[in-house]
Design a protein around this motif. Structure first.
Motif, PDB file in Angstrom:
ATOM      1  N   GLY A   1      -1.764   4.645  11.337  1.00 55.52           N
ATOM      2  CA  GLY A   1      -2.301   5.800  12.074  1.00 55.52           C
ATOM      3  C   GLY A   1      -1.754   5.788  13.485  1.00 55.52           C
ATOM      4  N   THR A   2      -1.117   6.887  13.889  1.00 50.89           N
ATOM      5  CA  THR A   2      -0.456   6.932  15.204  1.00 50.89           C
ATOM      6  C   THR A   2      -1.496   7.015  16.323  1.00 50.89           C
ATOM      7  OG1 THR A   2      -0.389   9.340  15.215  1.00 50.89           O
ATOM      8  CG2 THR A   2       1.502   8.218  14.218  1.00 50.89           C
TER       9      THR A   2
ATOM     10  N   ILE B   1      -3.308  10.209  16.157  1.00 49.71           N
ATOM     11  CA  ILE B   1      -4.346  10.292  15.121  1.00 49.71           C
ATOM     12  C   ILE B   1      -5.598   9.525  15.566  1.00 49.71           C
ATOM     13  CG2 ILE B   1      -4.886   9.687  12.706  1.00 49.71           C
ATOM     14  CD1 ILE B   1      -3.034  12.204  13.160  1.00 49.71           C
TER      15      ILE B   1
ATOM     16  N   GLY C   1       2.687  12.093   6.181  1.00 53.72           N
ATOM     17  CA  GLY C   1       2.559  10.910   7.040  1.00 53.72           C
ATOM     18  C   GLY C   1       1.171  10.871   7.628  1.00 53.72           C
TER      19      GLY C   1
ATOM     20  N   VAL D   1       5.997  -0.639  16.902  1.00 49.97           N
ATOM     21  CA  VAL D   1       5.646   0.204  15.761  1.00 49.97           C
ATOM     22  C   VAL D   1       4.139   0.200  15.467  1.00 49.97           C
ATOM     23  CG1 VAL D   1       5.885  -1.507  13.910  1.00 49.97           C
ATOM     24  CG2 VAL D   1       6.454   0.892  13.472  1.00 49.97           C
TER      25      VAL D   1
ATOM     26  N   ILE E   1       7.200   6.593   0.804  1.00 43.94           N
ATOM     27  CA  ILE E   1       8.095   6.134   1.865  1.00 43.94           C
ATOM     28  C   ILE E   1       7.328   5.154   2.747  1.00 43.94           C
ATOM     29  CG2 ILE E   1       7.589   7.981   3.521  1.00 43.94           C
ATOM     30  CD1 ILE E   1      10.635   8.048   4.125  1.00 43.94           C
ATOM     31  N   TYR E   2       8.069   4.333   3.480  1.00 44.99           N
ATOM     32  CA  TYR E   2       7.477   3.317   4.379  1.00 44.99           C
ATOM     33  C   TYR E   2       6.523   2.373   3.642  1.00 44.99           C
ATOM     34  CZ  TYR E   2       8.704   7.068   7.718  1.00 44.99           C
ATOM     35  OH  TYR E   2       9.321   8.048   8.430  1.00 44.99           O
TER      36      TYR E   2
ATOM     37  N   LYS F   1      15.329  -0.915   9.858  1.00 46.84           N
ATOM     38  CA  LYS F   1      14.468  -0.417  10.931  1.00 46.84           C
ATOM     39  C   LYS F   1      14.593  -1.263  12.202  1.00 46.84           C
ATOM     40  CE  LYS F   1      10.204  -2.484   8.964  1.00 46.84           C
ATOM     41  NZ  LYS F   1      10.846  -3.427   8.044  1.00 46.84           N
TER      42      LYS F   1
ATOM     43  N   LEU G   1       0.847  -1.191   0.000  1.00 47.61           N
ATOM     44  CA  LEU G   1       0.000   0.000   0.000  1.00 47.61           C
ATOM     45  C   LEU G   1       0.885   1.244   0.000  1.00 47.61           C
ATOM     46  CD1 LEU G   1      -2.888   1.105   0.193  1.00 47.61           C
ATOM     47  CD2 LEU G   1      -2.723   0.926   2.669  1.00 47.61           C
ATOM     48  N   GLY G   2       0.750   2.071  -1.009  1.00 48.69           N
ATOM     49  CA  GLY G   2       1.606   3.253  -1.149  1.00 48.69           C
ATOM     50  C   GLY G   2       0.832   4.536  -0.911  1.00 48.69           C
ATOM     51  N   ILE G   3       0.785   4.950   0.359  1.00 49.29           N
ATOM     52  CA  ILE G   3       0.151   6.236   0.679  1.00 49.29           C
ATOM     53  C   ILE G   3       1.226   7.215   1.116  1.00 49.29           C
ATOM     54  CG2 ILE G   3      -1.688   7.382   1.979  1.00 49.29           C
ATOM     55  CD1 ILE G   3      -2.524   4.579   2.990  1.00 49.29           C
ATOM     56  N   SER G   4       1.934   6.864   2.211  1.00 46.82           N
ATOM     57  CA  SER G   4       2.844   7.810   2.872  1.00 46.82           C
ATOM     58  C   SER G   4       3.945   8.312   1.937  1.00 46.82           C
ATOM     59  CB  SER G   4       3.495   7.143   4.080  1.00 46.82           C
ATOM     60  OG  SER G   4       2.499   6.637   4.937  1.00 46.82           O
TER      61      SER G   4
END
Ligand SMILES: Cc1cc2nc3c(=O)[nH]c(=O)nc-3n(C[C@H](O)[C@H](O)[C@H](O)COP(=O)(O)OP(=O)(O)OC[C@H]3O[C@@H](n4cnc5c(N)ncnc54)[C@H](O)[C@@H]3O)c2cc1C
Lengths: 258, 384
Positions: free
Chosen positions: B365-366, B369, B131, B359, B156-157, B202, B123-126
Motif C-alpha cells: 500500500g503506497t 493509500i 495496483g 520501495v 504482477i509484482y 528491480k 501473495l498474488g493480488i496485484s
C-alpha cells in the motif's frame, strides 16, 4: 548419565568501560555466561541427549547470579536443573575459593557421572578452577578435552595437545575441561526460552555449605588498570614503497618505538 | 508505563543477533545481494532455531508469540540482514491467512513446511491493471463440473513466487457486481501446469525476487480454495494490518544500521583538519536521525501493544506504516549524505539499504493509500 556443568557469569566485555584514570568500570555491564562455558553446557546437553539422564547447571558467585534473566538464559540452553550458590562473599573470589565452593556444592548434588567446565573464564582466564575442583573431589581430571563419548559406564575422550591428539579412556565420575572447538553451542529458541522459566532452580548461600577453609583467598589483587589510550596521529604516508618504509621508520624512531 | 521488554524477549533478541552474526554477516548479505540470490542459508538457520515458527500454532510445530515479539524479530532482522527481514515480514500475512482460513490439511502441509525452512507462501493480488485499486483484479476462477477450478489471468509484482512452493492467489468472479464480494482465495502450488513465473529486474531487494506470473488454464482441485467462495477480500484484509506493521519494524532496524554507520563515519572522517562530526550541520543530521529512530520504534511498539490488546488499529496502523517507511528512508538518505561519495559506492552497505528501503513506501500500500485509509477515519471522529 547425570552431568554437572559449571559456568560463570562475567561482565559483558562490550560493556566494560575504561575510565580516563585507567580504572575499569563494570557499573553499566550486563552479566552474561562466560563464552567458554557455553561449549561445556552444549557438550553436557549433547551427551544427555544421546545417553539419557539429566544436566545440572551449577554456578557460584555474587548477587548477579540470582538475576532472573540470567537464570533463564542458562536454562534456555538445555540444562534440566539449576543450582546456585549466591553470596556477596564470592565477589572477586579467586580460583581457589571458587573451586572450594563448587566442591562443597557438588557434595550436596548427589550422584553424578561427569563434571564439565569450560577451558577458562572469559574475564580472568586462569584455566584453574576445573583442575582444582577435580583435585578437591579426588577425581580423574583433564583439560583440553575436544571430544567426549559415554560407553559402558566409561568416558572415551580426546585431548587436543599442541602437536597431537590423545585418546583416553577415563573412569567415571571425572572432571573434564573442554576446548572451544568441541562444538558450536546451539542458540536458544523461543520454545526453550519459555520452558526455561519453568525449570527447577535451587539457591544456596555460603551458610548452607561446608566450604573447606571458609572464605580464605590465595591471591590478593592489588589493582586492575587498562592500558593508556592515545589519540591517533592521523599521519598518512604516501609514495614509493622504499620511501614510504623510510618515512615509517622515521616516524617510529621519533616516537621512540624503534 | 513500562518500556522494558520481557526477559524472554530480551533473550530471544540476543539469540537472534548471535544467529545472524554466525549465519548472515554483512559480507554474506552483500554477496547474496550482488548475486541476486535468495538467502537460503540464513533462512534455514532461522527455521532450525525456531524463529520461523513464531506466531504459528503449537499444533503445527510453532511457538505462539505476540505481535510485539514478531515486530522485534523483524526489527533485528532489518538491522543485520534487511532482505531476510523483508522475507520474514512478507511471510506473516500469508501464514496468518492460512492459519485463519485454510483447511486442516492445507494448514498441516503449508505451515509444517514453513516451520522447517521452506520460503514463505507468496501473495498474488496485484495485476497489471490493479495496483492500489486491488479490487480491479481480473484473474478468474471457474468451477468445472463441480470438481476442478480452472484459473486464468496474470499477476504482477508477486514477490518470492519463483522460490515459493505456493502462491496465495486472489481471483475475481466477474459476475459478482460488488468486487469486494466477488473475490476468492486459492492455495496454488507454483509447479502446477499452466503457471509461468518470470522474475522482474528491480532497483533494490535483489535477494528478494519479485515476479510476474502467467496463469493459463491452471487446474486446481476443489480443495485448493482457501476459506469461502467470494469471501477472499475479507480474508485478505484480516491480516494486512499486522503485515504492514511488521514490515515497518524491519525498516526501523535498517534505519538504525544506517545511523550507526553514519555516526561512526562522522567520528573517523577527517576534513578541514578535523572529524566531520565536529561540524554542527553533521551533528544536526545525526540528532534528527536519532529522534526519528526513537519515534519510529515507539510508534510500532504502541501499535503492536494495541493489537496485542485486541484494540482496533484501522487508521493507526496506516499512519504508522506511512510515518515509519518515510522516516526510515529519510534516515538512510541522511546517512548517505554523511558518508558522502563513500555512501554512494557499492562497497558500502548504505547504498543497499537506500535501494532496499525506498520501495517500502510503495509495496504493502503506497503512501497515498495510507493517507486514504487514515484521512476519512480521522474526519469521521469529528463529524457532528
Ligand atoms: C518490490 C515490490 C514488491 C511487491 N510485492 C507484491 C506482492 O508480493 N504481491 C502483490 O500482490 N503485490 C506486490 N507488490 C505490488 C504493490 O502492492 C503495488 O505496487 C502497490 O500497491 C501500488 O500499485 P501500483 O504499483 O500499481 O501503483 P498505482 O496503483 O498505479 O499507483 C501509482 C501512483 O498513483 C497513486 N495513487 C493510486 N491511487 C490513488 C488514489 N486513490 N489517491 C491518490 N493517489 C493514488 C499511488 O500512490 C502511486 O503514487 C509489490 C510491489 C513492489 C514494487
Amino acid at each position: 548419565m547425570n552431568i554437572i556443568v559449571c559456568y560463570k557469569l562475567v561482565p559483558d566485555p562490550e560493556d566494560v568501560v575504561a575510565k580516563p584514570d585507567g580504572s575499569i568500570s563494570l557499573d553499566q555491564a550486563e552479566w552474561i555466561i562466560s563464552d567458554y562455558d557455553l561449549m561445556a553446557i552444549e557438550a553436557a546437553v549433547q551427551l544427555v541427549e544421546a545417553n539419557g539422564g539429566k544436566v545440572m547447571a551449577l554456578s557460584v558467585g555474587p548477587s548477579q547470579l540470582a538475576n532472573s534473566k540470567a537464570k533463564k538464559d542458562v536454562l534456555s540452553r538445555g540444562p534440566d536443573e539449576l543450582y546456585l550458590v549466591v553470596d556477596d562473599g564470592l565477589r572477586d573470589a579467586d580460583t581457589s575459593l571458587t573451586a572450594r565452593t563448587l566442591a562443597a556444592a557438588v557434595a550436596k548434588l548427589g550422584e553424578f557421572d561427569l563434571i564439565l567446565t569450560g577451558e577458562g573464564s572469559a574475564d580472568l582466564y586462569f584455566q584453574q578452577v576445573g583442575m582444582q575442583l577435580g583435585e578437591l573431589l579426588g577425581l580423574p581430571t583433564f583439560n583440553a578435552i575436544s571430544k567426549v563419548e559415554w560407553s559402558g559406564g566409561k568416558l572415551a575422550v580426546e585431548r587436543s595437545l599442541e602437536d597431537e591428539v590423545e585418546a583416553l579412556e577415563v573412569p567415571a565420575p571425572a572432571v573434564l575441561a573442554v576446548t572451544t572447538d568441541i562444538n558450536q553451542p546451539r542458540l536458544p529458541s523461543m520454545k526453550e526460552i519459555l520452558k526455561a522459566g519453568k525449570k527447577p532452580v535451587v539457591e544456596w548461600t555460603l551458610g548452607d555449605l561446608a566450604v573447606q577453609d571458609g572464605l580464605a583467598q590465595r591471591v590478593e589483587v592489588l589493582s586492575v588498570r587498562s592500558p593508556k589510550q592515545v589519540n591517533r596521529k592521523q599521519i598518512r604516508i604516501e609514495g614509493k614503497p622504499e620511501e614510504a618504509a623510510q618515512a615509517l621508520i622515521g616516524h617510529l624512531s621519533k616516537e621512540g618505538v624503534l | 508505563m513500562d518500556f522494558r521488554l520481557t526477559e524472554e524477549q530480551e533473550l530471544l533478541m540476543s539469540s537472534l543477533k548471535e544467529l545472524l552474526e554466525r549465519e548472515a554477516p554483512e559480507s554474506y548479505i552483500a554477496e547474496l545481494d550482488e548475486k541476486h540470490e535468495f538467502p537460503w542459508k540464513p533462512w534455514k538457520a532461522l527455521a532450525d532455531n525456531g524463529f520461523l515458527g513464531l506466531g504459528i500454532d503449537e499444533k503445527y510445530g510453532g511457538t505462539p508469540a505476540d505481535v510485539l515479539t514478531q515486530c522485534l524479530v523483524a526489527d533485528v532482522l532489518g538491522k543485520y540482514a534487511f532482505p531476510v527481514g523483508v522475507i520474514y515480514g512478507l511471510g506473516v500475512i500469508t501464514i496468518r491467512d492460512i492459519e485463519q482460513f485454510a483447511s486442516d490439511e492445507q494448514k498441516a502441509r503449508v505451515l509444517g513446511g514453513i516451520i522447517k525452512g521452506e520460503p514463505p507462501v507468496a501473495l498474488g493480488i496485484s495485476e497489471p491493471q490493479a495496483g492500489s485499486d486491488a479490487a480491479g483484479l481480473k484473474t478468474s476462477a471457474v468451477l468445472e463440473g463441480d470438481e476442478e477450478w480452472v484459473i486464468n489471468g496474470q499477476k504482477i509484482y508477486c514477490t518470492l513466487s519463483n522460490v515459493a512452493k505456493y502462491i496465495l492467489l486472489m481471483t475475481r468472479d466477474s459476475k459478482a457486481e460488488n468486487p469486494y464480494k466477488g473475490m476468492s482465495m486459492f492455495l496454488l502450488p507454483t509447479d502446477t501446469k499452466g503457471v509461468r513465473i518470470n522474475p522482474l529486474p528491480k532497483v533494490g531487494w535483489w535477494s528478494v525476487p519479485t515476479c510476474e506470473v502467467f496463469l493459463d488454464d491452471v487446474r486446481l482441485p476443489k480443495s485448493a480454495l482457501v476459506g469461502t467462495v467470494n469471501n477472499g477480500w475479507m480474508q485478505l484484509m484480516a491480516n494486512f494490518e499486522i503485515e504492514r506493521l511488521i514490515l515497518s519494524a524491519s525498516c526501523v532496524g535498517a534505519a538504525e544500521a544506517a545511523y550507526e554507520d553514519a555516526a561512526t563515519y562522522a567520528n573517523q572522517r577527517v576534513q578541514f583538519g578535523q572529524p566531520i562530526g565536529n561540524f554542527q550541520m553533521i551533528q544536526e543530521k545525526l540528532v534528527d536521525m536519532a529522534i526519528k529512530i526513537e519515534n519510529m520504534r515507539n510508534y510500532y511498539y504502541k501499535i503492536a501493544w494495541m493489537m496485542d490488546n485486541k484494540m482496533p488499529v484501522r487508521h493507526e496502523h496506516a499512519m504508522a506504516k506511512l510515518y515509519i517507511t518515510q522516516a526510515s528512508f529519510e534516515v538512510i538518505d541522511d546517512a548517505m549524505q554523511i558518508l558522502g561519495g563513500m555512501g554512494y559506492m557499492m562497497a558500502h552497505r548504505i547504498q543497499r539499504l537506500w535501494r532496499d528501503v525506498r520501495v517500502m513506501r510503495i509495496g504493502g500500500g503506497t503512501d497515498q493509500i495510507m493517507y486514504n485509509i487514515a484521512g476519512p477515519q480521522l474526519l469521521k471522529k469529528f463529524k457532528k
